[in-house]
Design an enzyme around this catalytic site. Structure first.
Site, mmCIF file in Angstrom:
data_model
loop_
_atom_site.group_PDB
_atom_site.id
_atom_site.type_symbol
_atom_site.label_atom_id
_atom_site.label_comp_id
_atom_site.label_asym_id
_atom_site.label_seq_id
_atom_site.Cartn_x
_atom_site.Cartn_y
_atom_site.Cartn_z
ATOM 1 N N GLU A 298 -7.435 14.720 -3.101
ATOM 2 C CA GLU A 298 -6.861 13.434 -2.698
ATOM 3 C C GLU A 298 -5.393 13.526 -2.318
ATOM 4 O OE1 GLU A 298 -7.719 14.400 -5.665
ATOM 5 O OE2 GLU A 298 -6.481 13.575 -7.272
ATOM 6 N N GLY B 131 -6.913 13.932 -15.272
ATOM 7 C CA GLY B 131 -6.260 13.262 -16.400
ATOM 8 C C GLY B 131 -5.429 14.262 -17.170
ATOM 9 N N HIS C 260 -6.956 19.113 -6.379
ATOM 10 C CA HIS C 260 -6.940 17.680 -6.046
ATOM 11 C C HIS C 260 -7.128 17.449 -4.547
ATOM 12 C CE1 HIS C 260 -5.751 16.131 -9.991
ATOM 13 N NE2 HIS C 260 -5.159 17.304 -10.127
ATOM 14 N N SER D 200 3.992 -18.488 0.635
ATOM 15 C CA SER D 200 5.398 -18.078 0.570
ATOM 16 C C SER D 200 5.886 -17.596 1.926
ATOM 17 C CB SER D 200 5.549 -16.945 -0.440
ATOM 18 O OG SER D 200 4.973 -15.768 0.082
ATOM 19 N N GLY D 201 4.938 -17.375 2.830
ATOM 20 C CA GLY D 201 5.316 -16.800 4.122
ATOM 21 C C GLY D 201 5.233 -15.294 4.095
ATOM 22 N N GLY D 202 5.036 -14.719 2.916
ATOM 23 C CA GLY D 202 4.853 -13.275 2.800
ATOM 24 C C GLY D 202 3.457 -12.878 3.264
ATOM 25 N N LYS E 157 -2.213 -3.016 -0.589
ATOM 26 C CA LYS E 157 -1.329 -3.718 0.345
ATOM 27 C C LYS E 157 -1.631 -3.409 1.818
ATOM 28 C CE LYS E 157 2.510 -6.225 0.607
ATOM 29 N NZ LYS E 157 2.807 -7.392 -0.236
ATOM 30 N N ASP F 159 0.847 -11.459 1.697
ATOM 31 C CA ASP F 159 -0.334 -11.727 0.871
ATOM 32 C C ASP F 159 -0.762 -13.191 0.945
ATOM 33 O OD1 ASP F 159 0.273 -9.174 0.222
ATOM 34 O OD2 ASP F 159 0.998 -9.620 -1.796
ATOM 35 N N SER F 160 0.201 -14.103 0.746
ATOM 36 C CA SER F 160 -0.200 -15.505 0.731
ATOM 37 C C SER F 160 -0.578 -15.970 2.133
ATOM 38 C CB SER F 160 0.894 -16.388 0.120
ATOM 39 O OG SER F 160 2.020 -16.460 0.954
ATOM 40 N N CYS G 18 -10.548 18.038 -11.314
ATOM 41 C CA CYS G 18 -9.646 18.510 -12.363
ATOM 42 C C CYS G 18 -10.199 18.195 -13.759
ATOM 43 C CB CYS G 18 -8.262 17.911 -12.136
ATOM 44 S SG CYS G 18 -7.010 18.761 -13.088
ATOM 45 N N TYR G 19 -9.604 17.275 -14.505
ATOM 46 C CA TYR G 19 -10.165 16.941 -15.828
ATOM 47 C C TYR G 19 -11.632 16.529 -15.688
ATOM 48 C CZ TYR G 19 -11.011 14.735 -20.334
ATOM 49 O OH TYR G 19 -11.543 14.400 -21.552
#
Ligand code: XMP
Length: 511
Positions: free
Chosen positions: A170, A54, A168, A222-224, A367, A226-227, A81-82
């Site tokens: 990550e 942070g 870090h 929507s065809g995307g 995603k 996610d949906s 770190c923090y």
């Protein structure tokens, strides 16, 4: 879903990355605000806690402080770190105020391989980004590694299983970062690598069956990605009690409506209602040129059409939405200091007062994890691997007034762009490829004739999260092919330009 690792967010730009890196090890991690009550973590049977980095100094008056009872949960804690400085200050060590920040690569010298550095070299490069550093570790802690700048670049108390890293693990610039995290998760915390797309699907299907019971669910397809994943997952859970509604706004891409219908009804056997509403949308958009006004009209019209259709289904209790984890982190449920706010007028985003209970089965996923779940559910690659497409569709790529003629040009140009980048094998290198039709005409020459026609702009971007983006360095040969095809095949366009602006200062879409 059992929370295996809680990542407490002290506001680092890398907090999401920590959660993702843990999940890559097939361990389920979620981000919690730094002030989360330790009892709440215990109630979720959390298996380990990671304290993020942070921007604050532990000496600042408003320095974020976690519930100290996290150290009494009896589960391993890793401070980064923090997080390390918080551990040190809270458990009785001393943190030195730094005059300047140390930012960039540093060489780590491992003093004790056990337990975090097992299987990694004694010396390697790590990424530092910190101000303060540990001067005296708390009683019970020993130095595990040092850097030129710090004798305590890694410390640990093996009895209490509390560890801290100044660097870090990550970020990709830290060599062996994944091994260090894996050692913490598996060797120290004894967690199981059990979180997979298949386990997610199995667990969610069970949860959804229980929650939905004998009721009905509607969702806007929507065809995307996610949906589509949402519809397929729900269909697996509750069968034909899910009603997927696809509103054809007339702002879709070439062949999109047929394609979505074919995949869902034909391949996946998920029942689908297509509502033809192109005329309605185009009528409402007539004469409108302001981008926000366009979005507002499309959003409202969508809600009206979808709402009316959902009412027709009758007796529906639930509305499913494809909210993802970053949306949640950015909005309400998980409020930590690392929020970066970006609101989207997501078509399909309904007003607050809806007569349905909301279900958001993908709300824990990033995603790329949604894509993995889609593959697990058997969705075809052409849906799972799709670039995102905005809710307001081609309307925000038709700068100025939206008309059927302009949409027809845009549709063709967009199809050519997608065909060519796919043919060249670079579709997956590009995060989003966009064709935009500009409301200006310029002079050209075709044969012996002067032309006076539209400009089509192409925008291809690379990005990890769409919050920032860079323009894609497309090879010139491919540019030439796309340009030539568009000017030859799209009547009404005589000029093609390539957008070379990053985000910021531009956005990805032109409106
Ligand atoms: P911008 O233009 O904001 O776009 O840089 C970032 C990403 O968001 C998508 N986008 C939207 N998606 N509804 C959506 O569902 C919207 O209103 C919307 N506006 C932009 C855009 O396509 C890009 O992927």
């Amino acid at each position: 879903m059992r929370l295996q690792v809680a990542v407490l967010d002290f506001g680092s730009q890398y907090t999401q990355l920590i959660a993702r890196k843990v999940r890559e090890q097939r361990v389920f991690a979620a981000i919690e605000p730094y002030y989360v009550n330790a009892k709440a973590l215990a109630a979720q049977e959390v298996g380990a806690v990671i304290l993020s980095g942070g921007p604050a100094s532990i000496y600042a008056d408003d320095a974020p402080r976690a519930d100290p009872a996290v150290f009494d949960l009896g589960v391993p804690v890793l401070g980064i770190c923090y997080g390390l400085q918080y551990i040190t200050a809270t458990l009785g060590g001393e943190v030195a105020r730094a005059a300047a920040r140390e930012y960039g690569p540093a060489t780590l010298n491992v003093k004790s391989s056990k337990p975090l550095f097992e299987g990694v070299p004694k010396k390697f490069e790590v990424w530092m980004s910190h101000g303060d550093r540990v001067d005296v570790p708390p009683a019970g802690f020993r130095a595990l590694a040092a850097s030129d700048n710090s004798a305590y670049a890694a410390v640990g108390d093996d009895d209490r299983r509390i560890y801290g890293l100044q660097f870090h693990p990550e970020v990709t610039h830290t060599e062996y970062g994944s091994s260090i995290l894996a050692n913490f998760l598996f060797k120290v915390a004894g967690l199981e690598a059990s979180w997979t797309p298949a386990s997610f699907v199995a667990e969610k299907v069970g949860e959804l069956r229980e929650r939905v019971g004998g009721e009905h669910v509607v969702l806007a397809l929507s065809g995307g990605v996610d949906s589509s994943v949402l519809a397929t997952l729900l269909h697996r859970a509750v069968g034909d009690r899910v009603h997927a509604i696809f509103v054809d706004t007339g702002l879709m891409r070439e062949a999109e409506v047929d394609e979505v219908e074919r995949v869902f009804e034909g391949e996946l056997r998920v029942p689908l209602t297509v509502v033809p509403a192109a005329e309605l949308f185009l009528n409402k958009l007539k004469g409108v040129t302001d981008p926000e006004e366009k979005r507002r009209i499309i959003g409202h019209t969508f809600i009206d059409v979808f709402g009316a259709e959902a009412e027709k289904v009758g007796g529906v209790k639930f509305l499913a939405q494809g909210t993802l984890y970053p949306d949640r982190i950015e909005s309400r449920s998980v409020k930590g200091p690392s929020d970066i706010i970006k609101t989207h007028h997501n078509v399909g985003g309904l007003p607050e007062e809806v007569p349905f209970e909301l279900i958001e089965p993908l709300a824990e996923l990033f995603k790329d994890e949604v894509r993995a779940v889609g593959r697990e559910l058997g969705l075809p690659e052409k849906i799972v691997g799709r670039h995102p497409f905005p809710g307001p569709g081609l309307a925000v790529r038709c700068v100025g007034e939206v008309t059927p003629e302009k949409l027809a040009m845009l549709r063709r140009a967009d199809a050519i762009l997608r065909e060519e980048i796919t043919r060249a094998g670079v579709y997956d290198e590009i995060a989003q490829a966009i064709a935009v039709l500009l409301p200006v005409k310029t002079v050209g020459v075709m044969g012996d004739e002067r032309t006076y026609e539209h400009v089509c702009a192409l925008r291809c971007v690379t990005t990890a999260d769409f919050m920032t983006a860079d323009w894609y360095r497309m090879c010139h040969k491919l540019m030439a092919e796309i340009s030539s095809r568009i000017t030859n095949e799209v009547a009404g366009v005589n000029r093609v330009v390539y957008d070379i602006t990053s985000k910021p200062p531009a956005t990805v879409e032109w409106e």
